[in-house]
Design an enzyme around this catalytic site. Structure first.
Site, mmCIF file in Angstrom:
data_model
loop_
_atom_site.group_PDB
_atom_site.id
_atom_site.type_symbol
_atom_site.label_atom_id
_atom_site.label_comp_id
_atom_site.label_asym_id
_atom_site.label_seq_id
_atom_site.Cartn_x
_atom_site.Cartn_y
_atom_site.Cartn_z
ATOM 1 N N GLY A 208 -33.294 5.102 -36.203
ATOM 2 C CA GLY A 208 -33.271 3.977 -35.411
ATOM 3 C C GLY A 208 -33.171 4.434 -34.149
ATOM 4 N N ASN A 209 -32.807 3.721 -33.170
ATOM 5 C CA ASN A 209 -32.601 4.066 -31.652
ATOM 6 C C ASN A 209 -31.291 2.797 -31.157
ATOM 7 O OD1 ASN A 209 -33.925 1.623 -30.446
ATOM 8 N ND2 ASN A 209 -35.712 2.725 -31.494
ATOM 9 N N HIS A 210 -31.211 3.081 -29.919
ATOM 10 C CA HIS A 210 -30.018 2.217 -29.217
ATOM 11 C C HIS A 210 -30.536 1.099 -28.691
ATOM 12 C CE1 HIS A 210 -27.453 5.908 -29.628
ATOM 13 N NE2 HIS A 210 -28.665 6.737 -28.979
ATOM 14 N N ALA A 276 -38.371 -1.186 -29.154
ATOM 15 C CA ALA A 276 -38.308 0.391 -28.994
ATOM 16 C C ALA A 276 -38.755 0.546 -30.469
ATOM 17 C CB ALA A 276 -36.773 0.762 -28.610
#
Ligand code: PMT
Length: 397
Positions: A208-210, A276
């Site tokens: 995943g990402n932030h 994102a």
């Protein structure tokens, strides 16, 4: 400019109450009808006579007029208003609004109104950053109140920091811009993607990402505030759905985000791709948790995810406008322009990972908005709410 508009101006008991006189003048000069409502302690800072002279209406502060017994209906006031502006908003009234403590005319009117509410907090810097104030602020934001954040500077206490009420001209411009444009996108529909995608490795882990979803949700909220119908397709985030005409679909991974986006895009007038999206996903998602005891090293095979904005870019017809975001670390401008061209976008909003206060998770952002025709608009560091509004005004109004 504001002829025919009804504004309830709520004033609470803080030193910044003197600035409300200027704010009232600006509203009245612009043609608005203003009803001032004061908390009892606001009268310690500024007299009702000044305000009633400028507004041309008696100030309301109590539920009854003491000598006549006349009842002031908070319900009628709430329904009469096109906008309610509370400036200054003290920590005390903020707490009451957040928890529904309706023990004065101002909070009662706030709870009764269906109008858009703006609030300009003003307090000492330690009160502003206290967890209680920040908690109450986020409750108000999720209840749909538009917070006009205080500035940093010298405070009445002599301390220097954030807490000074925003200048009346800025508050006036935020409120009047909303009042004059609030229905300009009525009848229009937009798709907004927001948040991260999670690509599962096994039932426990993911790639995943932030992304927190804050920027995308602010875009959805800005579009809805102009009267548009918004289809918000969100990855896993912990944010409430923005108020207004917002239909939300929660997804987990990029493929689900693509399916949900394709399902609504044909009927939309445009889209903003703020999500994102993970670029790659594991080829296989294990059914059971991968046990670390058995393996010292593992190799994950990844496959490229579909590009949602590029896929939608190929579907778009001439009337539909597309806005993408680019999050870059180097060669930022050229990379952003390349992405806009490859994906068939009309605009790209470039934000940088290298800049403090911009990008993932922050409440603020700084964006360079680039059009397919080569126009460049710099949007300076400001709250994501404001950045979103500027992007929507630039691209869709
Ligand atoms: O959510 P926040 O914490 O508020 O943070 C906001 C943000 C930093 C995530 C946001 O402002 C932002 O920059 N979003 C885009 C981040 C990104 O993934 O950029 P990109 O350069 O990888 O992608 C370019 C564009 O293509 C984006 O519009 C993206 O949504 C889209 N894309 C990318 C890959 C993919 N498979 N599908 C896509 O649609």
């Amino acid at each position: 400019m504001l002829k025919g508009k009804h504004i309830v101006l709520g004033i609470t008991g803080g030193i910044a109450a003197y600035k409300s006189v200027m704010l009232l003048r600006l509203f009245v000069k612009a043609g608005a009808e203003v009803q001032v409502v004061m908390t009892p302690s606001a009268k310690e800072f500024i007299t009702p006579v000044t305000l009633s002279s400028l507004s041309g209406k008696p100030v309301i502060s109590e539920f009854f007029t003491a000598n006549t017994g006349e009842w002031h209906s908070h319900v009628d006031l709430g329904l009469w208003a096109d906008a309610m502006v509370i400036a200054p908003l003290t920590a005390s009234t903020m707490g009451k609004m957040a928890s529904g403590v309706a023990d004065n005319m101002l909070v009662t009117s706030y709870l009764s109104t269906r109008a858009k509410v703006f609030a300009a907090p003003a307090m000492d810097l330690d009160m502003w950053r206290h967890p209680s104030s920040q908690r109450n602020l986020s409750v108000l934001r999720s209840d749909g109140v538009e917070i006009i954040e205080p500035e940093a500077g010298e405070l009445a206490s002599g301390l220097v920091g954030k807490g000074r009420m925003e200048e009346p001209e800025v508050i006036f411009s935020r409120v009047s811009s909303w009042l004059t444009k609030k229905d300009v996108l009525k009848g229009k529909r937009y798709l907004v993607t927001a948040g991260p995608t999670y690509e599962n490795i096994d039932p426990v882990r993911f790639i995943g990402n932030h992304s927190s979803g804050k920027m995308g949700f602010a875009i959805a909220s800005a579009l809805a505030s102009f009267g548009a119908e918004v289809h918000l397709v969100s990855g896993p985030v912990s944010l409430p759905t923005p108020s207004g005409n917002v239909v939300r679909t929660d997804v987990v991974n990029a493929r689900e985000m693509l399916t949900a986006s394709e399902a609504v895009f044909q009927s939309c007038d445009g889209a903003v791709f703020c999500a994102a999206v993970a670029d790659y996903a594991p080829v296989v998602c294990e059914e059971r948790k991968i046990k670390r005891e058995k393996l010292d090293r593992i190799t994950l095979e990844l496959v490229k995810n579909p590009d949602i904005s590029a896929t939608i870019g190929m579907m778009k017809s001439s009337g539909q406008r597309l806005v993408g975001f680019a999050l870059e670390t180097d060669n930022e401008f050229d990379n952003a322009v390349g992405k806009m061209q490859r994906k068939g976008l009309d605009w790209i909003a470039l934000n940088s990972l290298r800049e403090a206060g911009a990008g993932f998770r922050t409440d603020t952002n700084r964006v360079t908005l680039i059009s397919a025709q080569g126009a460049v608009t710099e949007i300076p560091l400001m709250s994501k709410t404001e950045v979103a509004r500027r992007i929507v005004e630039e691209c869709f109004l």
